[in-house]
Motif scaffolding. Structure first.
Motif, mmCIF file in Angstrom:
data_model
loop_
_atom_site.group_PDB
_atom_site.id
_atom_site.type_symbol
_atom_site.label_atom_id
_atom_site.label_comp_id
_atom_site.label_asym_id
_atom_site.label_seq_id
_atom_site.Cartn_x
_atom_site.Cartn_y
_atom_site.Cartn_z
ATOM 1 N N ARG A 1 0.829 -1.205 0.000
ATOM 2 C CA ARG A 1 0.000 0.000 0.000
ATOM 3 C C ARG A 1 0.861 1.251 0.000
ATOM 4 N N GLN A 2 0.278 2.338 -0.488
ATOM 5 C CA GLN A 2 0.977 3.630 -0.557
ATOM 6 C C GLN A 2 1.432 4.124 0.814
ATOM 7 N N ASP A 3 0.694 3.775 1.864
ATOM 8 C CA ASP A 3 1.021 4.284 3.199
ATOM 9 C C ASP A 3 2.158 3.523 3.876
ATOM 10 N N GLY A 4 2.790 2.589 3.152
ATOM 11 C CA GLY A 4 3.925 1.854 3.704
ATOM 12 C C GLY A 4 3.550 0.598 4.460
ATOM 13 N N THR A 5 2.313 0.126 4.308
ATOM 14 C CA THR A 5 1.896 -1.120 4.939
ATOM 15 C C THR A 5 1.687 -2.182 3.858
ATOM 16 N N PHE A 6 1.668 -3.441 4.263
ATOM 17 C CA PHE A 6 1.447 -4.520 3.312
ATOM 18 C C PHE A 6 0.571 -5.591 3.938
ATOM 19 N N VAL A 7 -0.066 -6.381 3.062
ATOM 20 C CA VAL A 7 -0.849 -7.549 3.464
ATOM 21 C C VAL A 7 -0.454 -8.682 2.516
ATOM 22 N N PHE A 8 -0.197 -9.860 3.083
ATOM 23 C CA PHE A 8 0.193 -11.029 2.295
ATOM 24 C C PHE A 8 -0.770 -12.169 2.584
ATOM 25 N N HIS A 9 -1.140 -12.907 1.521
ATOM 26 C CA HIS A 9 -2.014 -14.067 1.671
ATOM 27 C C HIS A 9 -1.450 -15.215 0.848
ATOM 28 N N SER A 10 -1.319 -16.361 1.477
ATOM 29 C CA SER A 10 -0.886 -17.580 0.807
ATOM 30 C C SER A 10 -2.023 -18.592 0.936
ATOM 31 N N TYR A 11 -2.392 -19.173 -0.203
ATOM 32 C CA TYR A 11 -3.459 -20.174 -0.220
ATOM 33 C C TYR A 11 -2.939 -21.408 -0.939
ATOM 34 N N SER A 12 -3.124 -22.567 -0.339
ATOM 35 C CA SER A 12 -2.744 -23.808 -1.013
ATOM 36 C C SER A 12 -3.861 -24.835 -0.855
ATOM 37 N N LYS A 13 -4.132 -25.509 -1.951
ATOM 38 C CA LYS A 13 -5.116 -26.591 -1.969
ATOM 39 C C LYS A 13 -4.420 -27.753 -2.668
ATOM 40 N N ILE A 14 -4.070 -28.763 -1.885
ATOM 41 C CA ILE A 14 -3.304 -29.883 -2.400
ATOM 42 C C ILE A 14 -4.121 -31.161 -2.253
ATOM 43 N N LYS A 15 -4.303 -31.846 -3.363
ATOM 44 C CA LYS A 15 -5.068 -33.097 -3.360
ATOM 45 C C LYS A 15 -4.344 -34.111 -2.482
ATOM 46 N N ASN A 16 -5.076 -34.756 -1.617
ATOM 47 C CA ASN A 16 -4.559 -35.739 -0.658
ATOM 48 C C ASN A 16 -3.614 -35.096 0.364
ATOM 49 N N ASN B 1 16.431 -0.387 -4.970
ATOM 50 C CA ASN B 1 15.439 -1.335 -5.483
ATOM 51 C C ASN B 1 15.215 -2.500 -4.533
ATOM 52 N N VAL B 2 15.508 -2.300 -3.262
ATOM 53 C CA VAL B 2 15.312 -3.351 -2.263
ATOM 54 C C VAL B 2 14.214 -2.920 -1.295
ATOM 55 N N ILE B 3 13.246 -3.794 -1.120
ATOM 56 C CA ILE B 3 12.139 -3.532 -0.200
ATOM 57 C C ILE B 3 12.357 -4.373 1.047
ATOM 58 N N THR B 4 12.316 -3.718 2.193
ATOM 59 C CA THR B 4 12.494 -4.389 3.480
ATOM 60 C C THR B 4 11.153 -4.451 4.191
ATOM 61 N N PHE B 5 10.812 -5.633 4.677
ATOM 62 C CA PHE B 5 9.539 -5.857 5.363
ATOM 63 C C PHE B 5 9.781 -5.973 6.859
ATOM 64 N N SER B 6 8.823 -5.497 7.645
ATOM 65 C CA SER B 6 8.905 -5.648 9.099
ATOM 66 C C SER B 6 7.501 -5.838 9.651
ATOM 67 N N SER B 7 7.443 -6.553 10.763
ATOM 68 C CA SER B 7 6.167 -6.806 11.443
ATOM 69 C C SER B 7 6.344 -6.525 12.921
ATOM 70 N N ASN B 8 5.359 -5.860 13.497
ATOM 71 C CA ASN B 8 5.371 -5.540 14.914
ATOM 72 C C ASN B 8 4.602 -6.624 15.660
ATOM 73 N N LYS B 9 5.245 -7.240 16.646
ATOM 74 C CA LYS B 9 4.627 -8.365 17.374
ATOM 75 C C LYS B 9 3.292 -7.984 18.014
ATOM 76 N N GLN B 10 3.168 -6.756 18.531
ATOM 77 C CA GLN B 10 1.941 -6.346 19.222
ATOM 78 C C GLN B 10 0.832 -5.952 18.251
ATOM 79 N N GLU B 11 1.176 -5.342 17.111
ATOM 80 C CA GLU B 11 0.165 -4.799 16.211
ATOM 81 C C GLU B 11 -0.193 -5.725 15.049
ATOM 82 N N ASP B 12 0.769 -6.463 14.544
ATOM 83 C CA ASP B 12 0.584 -7.173 13.280
ATOM 84 C C ASP B 12 0.313 -8.665 13.406
ATOM 85 N N PHE B 13 0.300 -9.190 14.612
ATOM 86 C CA PHE B 13 0.069 -10.621 14.786
ATOM 87 C C PHE B 13 -1.208 -10.856 15.577
ATOM 88 N N ASP B 14 -2.002 -11.802 15.116
ATOM 89 C CA ASP B 14 -3.185 -12.265 15.844
ATOM 90 C C ASP B 14 -3.480 -13.686 15.358
#
Length: 142
Positions: free
Chosen positions: A46-61, A80-93
């Motif tokens: 996002r423009q405001d410097g935040t991000f959201v990631f989603h991984s979905y997997s559906k594997i037969k058997n 050209n390097v993007i660094t990601f960070s997550s705050n334990k109190q705000e970004d995890f649930d």
């Protein structure tokens, strides 16, 4: 002199903002085998410097057959390097469990000086992550 200084400052700020516009957006990657497996990755910078990631997997058997994993946090860009960070109190649930701390991705795009006909898709290549399956993952800008 004040006018010149103010003008230079405004131009500098517009340039910095324009660079973040190039990185922001939706990135996707899909792997599938007809009827057997499906793996999807979706990243929204996002423009405001935040991000959201989603991984979905559906594997037969697979056990479990369907898995959803989520992550969110903040991102910054330098060169050209993007660094990601997550705050334990705000970004995890219960939903957002992926830890993107110490993750980095390289922004790859066609150089504007390259006048050849070759096609280079704009993408992010994860060059470092503590999430094992994120190493060397390419996600393409849509």
């Amino acid at each position: 002199m004040k006018l010149l200084l103010t003008t230079l400052l405004v131009i500098f700020n517009l340039t910095v903002f324009a660079q973040s516009n190039a990185f922001a957006g939706d990135y996707n990657r899909n792997f599938s085998k007809e009827g057997d497996h499906l793996i999807e990755y979706k990243l929204n910078l996002r423009q405001d410097g935040t991000f959201v990631f989603h991984s979905y997997s559906k594997i037969k058997n697979g056990f479990p057959p369907e898995v959803n994993k989520y992550g969110k946090g903040k991102w910054t860009a330098k060169d050209n390097v993007i660094t990601f960070s997550s705050n334990k109190q705000e970004d995890f649930d219960e939903k957002y469990t992926l830890d993107f701390n110490n993750s980095r991705a390289r922004f790859v795009t066609k150089n504007p000086r390259d006048k050849s006909d070759r096609i280079i898709k704009t993408k992010l290549t994860f060059i470092r992550s503590e999430i094992p399956w994120m190493q060397r993952l390419d996600v393409f800008k849509t």
